[in-house]
Design a protein around this motif. Structure first.
Motif, PDB file in Angstrom:
ATOM      1  N   PHE A   1       0.837  -1.205   0.000  1.00 15.61           N
ATOM      2  CA  PHE A   1       0.000   0.000   0.000  1.00 15.61           C
ATOM      3  C   PHE A   1       0.869   1.252   0.000  1.00 15.61           C
ATOM      4  CE2 PHE A   1      -2.595   3.350   1.955  1.00 15.61           C
ATOM      5  CZ  PHE A   1      -3.655   3.335   1.052  1.00 15.61           C
ATOM      6  N   GLU A   2       1.981   1.206   0.700  1.00 19.02           N
ATOM      7  CA  GLU A   2       2.856   2.370   0.763  1.00 19.02           C
ATOM      8  C   GLU A   2       3.387   2.742  -0.621  1.00 19.02           C
ATOM      9  OE1 GLU A   2       4.776   5.591   2.517  1.00 19.02           O
ATOM     10  OE2 GLU A   2       3.294   4.222   3.385  1.00 19.02           O
ATOM     11  N   SER A   3       3.848   1.749  -1.380  1.00 15.83           N
ATOM     12  CA  SER A   3       4.382   2.049  -2.717  1.00 15.83           C
ATOM     13  C   SER A   3       3.270   2.412  -3.693  1.00 15.83           C
ATOM     14  CB  SER A   3       5.182   0.857  -3.249  1.00 15.83           C
ATOM     15  OG  SER A   3       4.351  -0.283  -3.454  1.00 15.83           O
ATOM     16  N   GLY A   4       2.123   1.716  -3.581  1.00 17.26           N
ATOM     17  CA  GLY A   4       1.025   1.986  -4.494  1.00 17.26           C
ATOM     18  C   GLY A   4       0.395   3.347  -4.272  1.00 17.26           C
ATOM     19  N   ILE A   5       0.232   3.748  -3.018  1.00 21.78           N
ATOM     20  CA  ILE A   5      -0.404   5.046  -2.756  1.00 21.78           C
ATOM     21  C   ILE A   5       0.547   6.173  -3.140  1.00 21.78           C
ATOM     22  CG2 ILE A   5       0.301   5.423  -0.356  1.00 21.78           C
ATOM     23  CD1 ILE A   5      -3.203   6.038  -1.850  1.00 21.78           C
ATOM     24  N   ASP A   6       1.859   5.942  -3.017  1.00 25.79           N
ATOM     25  CA  ASP A   6       2.818   6.957  -3.458  1.00 25.79           C
ATOM     26  C   ASP A   6       2.704   7.174  -4.966  1.00 25.79           C
ATOM     27  OD1 ASP A   6       5.328   8.610  -2.689  1.00 25.79           O
ATOM     28  OD2 ASP A   6       5.996   7.433  -4.414  1.00 25.79           O
ATOM     29  N   LYS A   7       2.622   6.082  -5.737  1.00 24.88           N
ATOM     30  CA  LYS A   7       2.455   6.207  -7.185  1.00 24.88           C
ATOM     31  C   LYS A   7       1.135   6.893  -7.532  1.00 24.88           C
ATOM     32  CE  LYS A   7       5.222   2.174  -8.512  1.00 24.88           C
ATOM     33  NZ  LYS A   7       5.229   0.844  -9.170  1.00 24.88           N
ATOM     34  N   THR A   8       0.091   6.589  -6.768  1.00 26.83           N
ATOM     35  CA  THR A   8      -1.232   7.149  -7.041  1.00 26.83           C
ATOM     36  C   THR A   8      -1.258   8.645  -6.791  1.00 26.83           C
ATOM     37  OG1 THR A   8      -2.270   5.038  -6.477  1.00 26.83           O
ATOM     38  CG2 THR A   8      -3.675   6.989  -6.449  1.00 26.83           C
ATOM     39  N   VAL A   9      -0.763   9.072  -5.636  1.00 28.00           N
ATOM     40  CA  VAL A   9      -0.761  10.502  -5.314  1.00 28.00           C
ATOM     41  C   VAL A   9       0.070  11.262  -6.339  1.00 28.00           C
ATOM     42  CG1 VAL A   9      -0.009  12.223  -3.625  1.00 28.00           C
ATOM     43  CG2 VAL A   9      -1.194  10.152  -2.853  1.00 28.00           C
ATOM     44  N   ARG A  10       1.226  10.742  -6.682  1.00 23.70           N
ATOM     45  CA  ARG A  10       2.073  11.425  -7.672  1.00 23.70           C
ATOM     46  C   ARG A  10       1.366  11.518  -9.023  1.00 23.70           C
ATOM     47  NH1 ARG A  10       7.479  12.027  -6.104  1.00 23.70           N
ATOM     48  NH2 ARG A  10       7.988  10.954  -4.141  1.00 23.70           N
ATOM     49  N   TRP A  11       0.631  10.470  -9.405  1.00 25.62           N
ATOM     50  CA  TRP A  11      -0.068  10.508 -10.691  1.00 25.62           C
ATOM     51  C   TRP A  11      -1.102  11.631 -10.712  1.00 25.62           C
ATOM     52  CZ3 TRP A  11      -4.886  10.337 -12.803  1.00 25.62           C
ATOM     53  CH2 TRP A  11      -4.949  10.097 -14.187  1.00 25.62           C
ATOM     54  N   TYR A  12      -1.844  11.792  -9.632  1.00 26.26           N
ATOM     55  CA  TYR A  12      -2.856  12.855  -9.597  1.00 26.26           C
ATOM     56  C   TYR A  12      -2.223  14.238  -9.589  1.00 26.26           C
ATOM     57  CZ  TYR A  12      -6.836   9.789  -9.369  1.00 26.26           C
ATOM     58  OH  TYR A  12      -7.798   8.863  -9.708  1.00 26.26           O
TER      59      TYR A  12
END
Length: 361
Positions: free
Chosen positions: A322-333
């Motif tokens: 979740f830590e790596s996935g949410i980092d990618k998600t926030v950066r994408w937005y």
């Protein structure tokens, strides 16, 4: 050629990207796709614009409940595989208007199954034996768990608690029945909560990111202690690809992120990411925007997926924490404001007002 229903939506759109990127990474020719999508509020052609422009993807703008349109698409494009994402998917919307969910998720799936079965019946030899119909479903069909219950497995009895989950349960039963009654070569996946790029802003994670950036309240239902198993969308797409390649017809495979997290912890994690990546001008923390609101009716307490079967039989594992996935998600937005602007339409603003304006703080 493969046909993807709902391929301009969140998970379907990510699957289109993953399909072509996966082939390129493996050094294989890019097998073209037909995206069959009604383009409702959450269907956005901009999500797959790269492949539409290149001609690798073709868009058929129609409803899966329109059997003539489905029949024509199958006859024209002759797919070897159907991946069925198309669904109305938001629980709150199903509470406000359950009819659309019954129409799309049950009537639409029935119509698609009927036409796909007729198409499959007309195939010969190897083409018929190789054909597959993969139905994408949800963990919500299993109902709700307590904090101490074992996670959902493929043998957990169905106990849907919302019009959305009931309509998805109905579609699952139809798919199962078509395999057992007609021998139709189906595969079913039931996934946990997805998150990642291209997510429509009514869902929890994108709503929190975008509200925080706008300085708006971050509405959290009830006490915020509801638990979900979070699955990065690209991990889900890879699981589907592997089930297509290795799955046994008639079987169901649960796909979970192995990330059980409380809703409030999801929100505070997003706030902390934004504090680092996009600090507020006045120096205050994004957590100050968190606002607890009246819980929604019938809010399930906990979902959790046991992915043992897909790990054992298929060999799939999630690549993201979740830590790596949410980092990618926030950066994408933060980096894709143009796409965000295309979905922040009047329909989006009307929905947020309808769903949250009447909830007491």
């Amino acid at each position: 050629m493969i046909l993807i229903t709902g391929g301009a939506g969140f998970i379907g759109g990510n699957f289109v990207h993953h399909w072509f990127e996966r082939a390129a990474a493996q050094g294989l020719p890019a097998e073209p796709v037909v995206v069959f999508d009604k383009l409702t509020y959450a269907g956005n052609p901009a999500t797959i614009a790269t492949y539409l422009r290149s001609g690798q993807a073709t868009l058929v703008h129609s409803d899966i409940a329109d059997r003539d349109a489905v029949r024509q698409a199958l006859a024209t494009h002759r797919p070897r595989l159907i991946v069925h994402f198309a669904a109305e998917s938001h629980v709150d919307r199903s509470i406000h208007g359950p009819g659309e969910f019954v129409h799309t998720n049950m009537v639409g799936t029935f119509s698609l199954l009927e036409e796909a079965r007729a198409y499959w019946g007309g195939l010969d030899g190897e083409a018929k034996s190789a054909f597959r119909f993969l139905h994408v479903s949800t963990d919500e069909v299993y109902g709700s768990l307590s904090d101490t219950d074992a996670a959902f497995s493929e043998t957990t009895p169905y106990a849907p608690n919302s019009p959305y989950s009931a309509s998805k349960a109905g579609s699952d039963h139809l798919v199962r029945a078509y395999h057992h009654t007609y021998g139709f070569p189906t595969l079913t996946t039931n996934c946990s909560n997805n998150y990642g790029p291209y997510h429509f802003p009514e869902k929890l994670i994108p709503l929190m990111i975008l509200n925080a950036l706008d300085g708006k309240p971050l509405p959290v239902y009830g006490d915020g202690l509801n638990i979900r198993d979070w699955l990065f969308v690209r991990d889900h797409c890879e699981a589907i690809c592997q089930v297509i390649e290795k799955g046994t017809c008639g079987e169901t495979y649960n796909v979970g992120g192995i990330n059980e997290i409380r809703n409030i912890d999801v929100v505070t994690t997003i706030c902390r990411k934004l504090d680092v990546l996009r600090p507020r001008a006045d120096g205050t923390k994004y957590e100050s925007l968190i606002t607890y609101v009246t819980d929604r009716p019938g809010h399930d307490r906990r979902y959790a997926i046991d992915p043992t079967k897909i790990q054992r039989e298929i060999g799939w594992q999630p690549a993201e924490t979740f830590e790596s996935g949410i980092d990618k998600t926030v950066r994408w937005y933060l980096e894709n404001t143009e796409w965000i602007d295309t979905v922040r339409s009047g329909a989006y603003r009307d929905w947020i007002a309808k769903n949250y304006s009447g909830r007491a703080v």
